[in-house]
Design an enzyme around this catalytic site. Structure first.
Site, short mmCIF file in Angstrom:
data_model
loop_
_atom_site.label_atom_id
_atom_site.label_comp_id
_atom_site.label_asym_id
_atom_site.label_seq_id
_atom_site.Cartn_x
_atom_site.Cartn_y
_atom_site.Cartn_z
N CYS A 332 36.38 25.12 22.47
CA CYS A 332 35.61 24.92 20.76
C CYS A 332 35.51 25.73 20.25
O CYS A 332 36.74 26.00 19.49
CB CYS A 332 34.03 24.89 21.94
SG CYS A 332 32.82 23.46 20.80
N HIS A 428 34.87 20.56 26.01
CA HIS A 428 33.92 20.87 27.46
C HIS A 428 34.19 20.53 28.68
O HIS A 428 33.67 18.75 28.95
CB HIS A 428 32.65 21.21 26.92
CG HIS A 428 31.68 21.60 25.42
ND1 HIS A 428 31.61 23.53 25.37
CD2 HIS A 428 31.55 21.17 24.40
CE1 HIS A 428 31.77 24.22 24.06
NE2 HIS A 428 31.98 22.62 23.41
#
Length: 485
Positions: A332, A428
């Site tokens: 991310c 994630h």
């Protein structure tokens, strides 16, 4: 049936784990249970079944209830972006950015939305287990409160106060909370729990009775130090101390602790691997030169954290690691940092501007107001995975021609450098997938990925519930929930 709320004598007394444990204990009694936290502050978030986001602690509590996480379980989430500003998320969606002083006024109208979420959950189950935030003893924050007594009184939910004996002074903490509360607030508390006790509980029997006598509240039990908590997703970026190099036969995985680190529990599945030593590197220390893999974690403020990374000299460590041909994984915000440039023309994270990235992936990121929130499934490193995206902005460039992952809907994600050692992804939860974890560790020269992370977490929740059932009057808590809420 009803509800019961756990509030604490302070922060970090173990409310989140106790709520998860009680949820599982109630489920084991055949009850339908839902977790609820009116207001949370955390950069560790999860994507819900309805496409919103909530605190990771509430997502874990939903797992304890054996239900899917839903945005109603944490209707107000504050995600710190800087020392005095936070992103406000309501019912799983971003509402804007607030200064710390602004939130006091902004939260007043949020109580109705909090109560609406709570009532929807009440209709779905037998018991709602509610978690407070911080402590009701912070009476300077009482006006307009929606997290503790403001919610409890508005919803009519009975409260149990949790004290942490491990930090010392638990008698003063419980009795002192009683002393500072407004009488109407104190009347909401029906008893207390002592948490994190080490040793022989008989040694605290006198203290326990003294708390009952001084507070006028009954005790519901003394919960021992719960070893199984170590197998749950982390609530904090715990600093794992190193003593010398990694043990023989193990490889070192290092992750720098950035000021606005988020979703650091992405790394927790590595703790299952006997061939891996995971080290969270605090400010002031170099990234170990012997690391086989550096993971750059998620960040709530990519540009600011990139500046902090450089201030620590970690960019030098990362480049040296890359020159040695060792692996780097950016997740991310960490993926954004690995690119050539991060631009924030609209001032999403701070003042408008742009900064150079680490330049290890041939991509650039442009931050924008739209937030991507979705669950995904696909394939990466020749392994199946599921996970979730939670980010602002888009990343593109020539490096995207070598994607890290391909989603089942045909989209691609992330990038891998031509040498195959630098990898970036927006997803994630990647490492919670045993096959993908095995594939990544194979690149480091070790065999791994044999254990099911979700099964390990579920077993830990059962172990915590069993300890609670042994040491807490669970039947009395069920009766309390039935009588109120």
């Amino acid at each position: 049936m009803g509800a019961v709320m756990l509030q604490g004598t302070g922060s970090d007394v173990g409310k989140s784990v106790l709520v998860a444990g009680l949820c599982r204990a109630f489920v084991r009694r055949g009850l339908a249970v839902r977790p609820f936290k009116p207001q949370n502050m955390s950069n560790n978030a999860a994507v819900t079944i309805d496409g919103g986001e909530i605190g990771r602690a509430q997502a874990l509590q939903a797992i304890a209830c054996r239900v899917e996480p839903h945005s109603d379980m944490n209707p107000v989430l504050l995600k710190p972006q800087a020392d005095r500003t936070s992103q406000l998320v309501v019912h799983g969606r971003v509402r804007g950015t607030l200064g710390s002083a602004d939130f006091r006024e902004a939260r007043r109208p949020l109580l109705d939305e909090v109560l609406a979420s709570y009532r929807r959950l009440r209709e779905q189950c037998d018991i709602v287990v509610v978690e407070g935030a911080g402590s009701p003893a912070e009476i300077n924050l009482r006006a307009g409160d929606i997290a503790n007594m403001g919610f409890a009184r508005a919803a009519g939910v009975p409260v149990v106060l949790v004290g942490d004996i491990d930090r010392g002074g638990v008698i003063a903490a419980v009795v002192g909370t009683r002393a500072v509360l407004d009488p109407a607030d104190a009347a909401m508390i029906h008893g207390f729990l002592i948490n994190k006790f080490r040793g022989d509980p008989a040694l605290f029997e006198d203290g326990y009775r003294q708390i009952e006598a001084l507070s006028g509240w009954r005790g519901f039990g003394v919960v021992p130090w719960l070893a199984a908590t170590a197998r749950l997703p982390s609530e904090d970026a715990v600093i794992l101390e190193r003593r010398g190099g990694p043990a023989e036969g193990r490889v070192l995985v290092a992750c720098p602790i950035l000021p606005r680190i988020s979703n650091f529990d992405d790394l927790d599945p590595l703790k299952l691997e006997p061939g891996v030593e995971l080290v969270m590197v605090p400010p002031g220390r170099p990234i170990p030169a012997e690391a086989a893999l550096i993971v750059l974690p998620g960040s709530k403020a990519t540009i600011a954290d990139l500046a902090a990374l450089r201030a620590e000299g970690w960019d030098i460590d990362i480049r040296a690691h890359h020159r040695r041909g060792r692996a780097i994984l950016g997740l991310c915000g960490g993926y954004q940092m690995l690119g050539r440039r991060v631009a924030d023309p609209e001032g999403i994270e701070g003042p408008p501007g742009a900064v150079d990235g680490l330049g290890l992936l041939d991509v650039e990121t442009r931050l924008s107001p739209a937030k991507t929130l979705r669950r995904v499934e696909g394939e990466a490193l020749d392994a199946r995975f599921d996970g979730y995206e939670m980010h602002v902005g888009e990343t593109d460039g020539p490096g995207r021609a070598r994607p890290f992952a391909r989603f089942d809907d045909g989209r691609t994600d992330g990038a891998i450098d031509p040498g195959g050692t630098v990898m970036g992804s927006y997803v994630h939860g990647l490492l919670a997938n045993a096959d993908l974890r095995r594939a990544l560790l194979a690149r480091l020269g070790i065999e791994g990925g044999g254990r099911d992370y979700a099964a390990s977490v579920d077993a830990a929740l059962d172990a915590i519930a069993e300890e609670i059932e042994r040491h807490v009057d669970v039947d009395a808590l069920v009766a309390l929930a039935q009588a109120g809420g």
